[in-house]
Design a protein around this motif. Structure first.
Motif, PDB file in Angstrom:
ATOM      1  N   ALA A  98       0.835  -1.206   0.000  1.00 56.01           N
ATOM      2  CA  ALA A  98       0.000   0.000   0.000  1.00 56.01           C
ATOM      3  C   ALA A  98       0.869   1.255   0.000  1.00 56.01           C
ATOM      4  O   ALA A  98       0.552   2.242  -0.674  1.00 56.01           O
ATOM      5  N   GLY A  99       1.978   1.224   0.723  1.00 56.43           N
ATOM      6  CA  GLY A  99       2.903   2.361   0.702  1.00 56.43           C
ATOM      7  C   GLY A  99       3.540   2.552  -0.663  1.00 56.43           C
ATOM      8  O   GLY A  99       3.711   3.683  -1.134  1.00 56.43           O
ATOM      9  N   LEU A 100       3.884   1.443  -1.326  1.00 54.82           N
ATOM     10  CA  LEU A 100       4.447   1.523  -2.671  1.00 54.82           C
ATOM     11  C   LEU A 100       3.431   2.095  -3.652  1.00 54.82           C
ATOM     12  O   LEU A 100       3.767   2.956  -4.479  1.00 54.82           O
ATOM     13  N   ILE A 101       2.185   1.669  -3.542  1.00 55.69           N
ATOM     14  CA  ILE A 101       1.138   2.202  -4.424  1.00 55.69           C
ATOM     15  C   ILE A 101       0.930   3.689  -4.161  1.00 55.69           C
ATOM     16  O   ILE A 101       0.814   4.490  -5.094  1.00 55.69           O
ATOM     17  N   GLY A 102       0.898   4.074  -2.892  1.00 54.00           N
ATOM     18  CA  GLY A 102       0.693   5.487  -2.554  1.00 54.00           C
ATOM     19  C   GLY A 102       1.821   6.370  -3.064  1.00 54.00           C
ATOM     20  O   GLY A 102       1.574   7.434  -3.654  1.00 54.00           O
ATOM     21  N   PHE A 103       3.066   5.950  -2.860  1.00 53.33           N
ATOM     22  CA  PHE A 103       4.189   6.748  -3.342  1.00 53.33           C
ATOM     23  C   PHE A 103       4.212   6.812  -4.864  1.00 53.33           C
ATOM     24  O   PHE A 103       4.501   7.860  -5.445  1.00 53.33           O
ATOM     25  N   THR A 104       3.888   5.706  -5.508  1.00 52.63           N
ATOM     26  CA  THR A 104       3.851   5.704  -6.966  1.00 52.63           C
ATOM     27  C   THR A 104       2.782   6.650  -7.489  1.00 52.63           C
ATOM     28  O   THR A 104       3.004   7.349  -8.483  1.00 52.63           O
ATOM     29  N   MET A 105       1.640   6.706  -6.827  1.00 55.31           N
ATOM     30  CA  MET A 105       0.582   7.632  -7.252  1.00 55.31           C
ATOM     31  C   MET A 105       1.012   9.089  -7.062  1.00 55.31           C
ATOM     32  O   MET A 105       0.709   9.936  -7.911  1.00 55.31           O
ATOM     33  N   VAL A 106       1.735   9.378  -5.991  1.00 57.91           N
ATOM     34  CA  VAL A 106       2.231  10.750  -5.776  1.00 57.91           C
ATOM     35  C   VAL A 106       3.209  11.142  -6.881  1.00 57.91           C
ATOM     36  O   VAL A 106       3.147  12.249  -7.430  1.00 57.91           O
ATOM     37  N   VAL A 107       4.113  10.240  -7.236  1.00 60.27           N
ATOM     38  CA  VAL A 107       5.073  10.523  -8.304  1.00 60.27           C
ATOM     39  C   VAL A 107       4.348  10.666  -9.649  1.00 60.27           C
ATOM     40  O   VAL A 107       4.696  11.530 -10.460  1.00 60.27           O
ATOM     41  N   LEU A 108       3.334   9.843  -9.887  1.00 59.43           N
ATOM     42  CA  LEU A 108       2.563   9.965 -11.126  1.00 59.43           C
ATOM     43  C   LEU A 108       1.893  11.326 -11.238  1.00 59.43           C
ATOM     44  O   LEU A 108       1.938  11.965 -12.301  1.00 59.43           O
ATOM     45  N   VAL A 109       1.298  11.778 -10.154  1.00 59.97           N
ATOM     46  CA  VAL A 109       0.653  13.100 -10.169  1.00 59.97           C
ATOM     47  C   VAL A 109       1.686  14.201 -10.377  1.00 59.97           C
ATOM     48  O   VAL A 109       1.459  15.157 -11.132  1.00 59.97           O
ATOM     49  N   ALA A 110       2.864  14.066  -9.753  1.00 63.50           N
ATOM     50  CA  ALA A 110       3.912  15.075  -9.923  1.00 63.50           C
ATOM     51  C   ALA A 110       4.441  15.107 -11.353  1.00 63.50           C
ATOM     52  O   ALA A 110       4.867  16.158 -11.842  1.00 63.50           O
ATOM     53  N   LEU A 111       4.414  13.981 -12.048  1.00 66.24           N
ATOM     54  CA  LEU A 111       4.882  13.953 -13.434  1.00 66.24           C
ATOM     55  C   LEU A 111       3.812  14.378 -14.420  1.00 66.24           C
ATOM     56  O   LEU A 111       4.111  14.995 -15.439  1.00 66.24           O
ATOM     57  N   ILE A 112       2.562  14.058 -14.137  1.00 60.26           N
ATOM     58  CA  ILE A 112       1.482  14.343 -15.086  1.00 60.26           C
ATOM     59  C   ILE A 112       1.002  15.783 -14.985  1.00 60.26           C
ATOM     60  O   ILE A 112       0.590  16.364 -15.992  1.00 60.26           O
ATOM     61  N   ALA A 113       1.054  16.388 -13.807  1.00 63.56           N
ATOM     62  CA  ALA A 113       0.539  17.747 -13.621  1.00 63.56           C
ATOM     63  C   ALA A 113       1.169  18.765 -14.583  1.00 63.56           C
ATOM     64  O   ALA A 113       0.435  19.568 -15.182  1.00 63.56           O
ATOM     65  N   PRO A 114       2.490  18.779 -14.800  1.00 67.26           N
ATOM     66  CA  PRO A 114       3.030  19.754 -15.767  1.00 67.26           C
ATOM     67  C   PRO A 114       2.598  19.485 -17.209  1.00 67.26           C
ATOM     68  O   PRO A 114       2.530  20.403 -18.017  1.00 67.26           O
TER      69      PRO A 114
END
Length: 136
Positions: A98-114
């Motif tokens: 669950a921690g791996l999924i959560g961190f991966t989602m945070v990184v995905l949002v940080a990459l997709i937002a720009p």
């Protein structure tokens, strides 16, 4: 962006070190050798995707194609976390996935937002700079 790079670098190291240390603290017994043999491949794939993002995310401002490639590479740890969450029966393994999924989602949002924002004048000039240099 430097914080994202450092977070991805530390996540790559944590993915390689933490699961074996916590799930198999006293070593692997003979009865669970098959699960221990299947563990390194997904962990290595997830760690390599985080390492690639840590190395190449600073070029993502200039190249949306590289950012899309980083997002596609993040599917490996996301799928590994979902698979581990689905098949694991140990609570510790479920928390780690669950921690791996959560961190991966945070990184995905940080990459997709720009990518979802309109390109600014500075980003357009930065993209045109290598093209102008090749014309000279």
């Amino acid at each position: 962006m430097i914080l994202l790079r450092l977070a991805c670098l530390s996540a790559g190291m944590a993915v390689l070190v933490v699961p074996p240390a916590l799930l198999f603290p006293k070593g692997v017994g003979f009865h669970s050798m098959d699960s221990a043999a299947a563990l390194p491949a997904p962990l290595l794939l997830a760690a390599l995707s985080f390492f690639f993002i840590a190395l190449k995310v600073h070029h993502g401002r200039l190249s949306p194609a590289l950012t899309q490639q980083c997002v596609q590479l993040l599917l490996a740890p996301l799928l590994a976390g979902v698979l581990a969450l689905w098949i694991s029966t140990q609570p510790l393994a479920m928390w780690m996935s669950a921690g791996l999924i959560g961190f991966t989602m945070v990184v995905l949002v940080a990459l997709i937002a720009p990518l979802l924002q309109e390109p600014s004048a500075g980003r357009l000039r930065a993209r045109r700079r290598p093209q102008l240099a090749s014309l000279r």
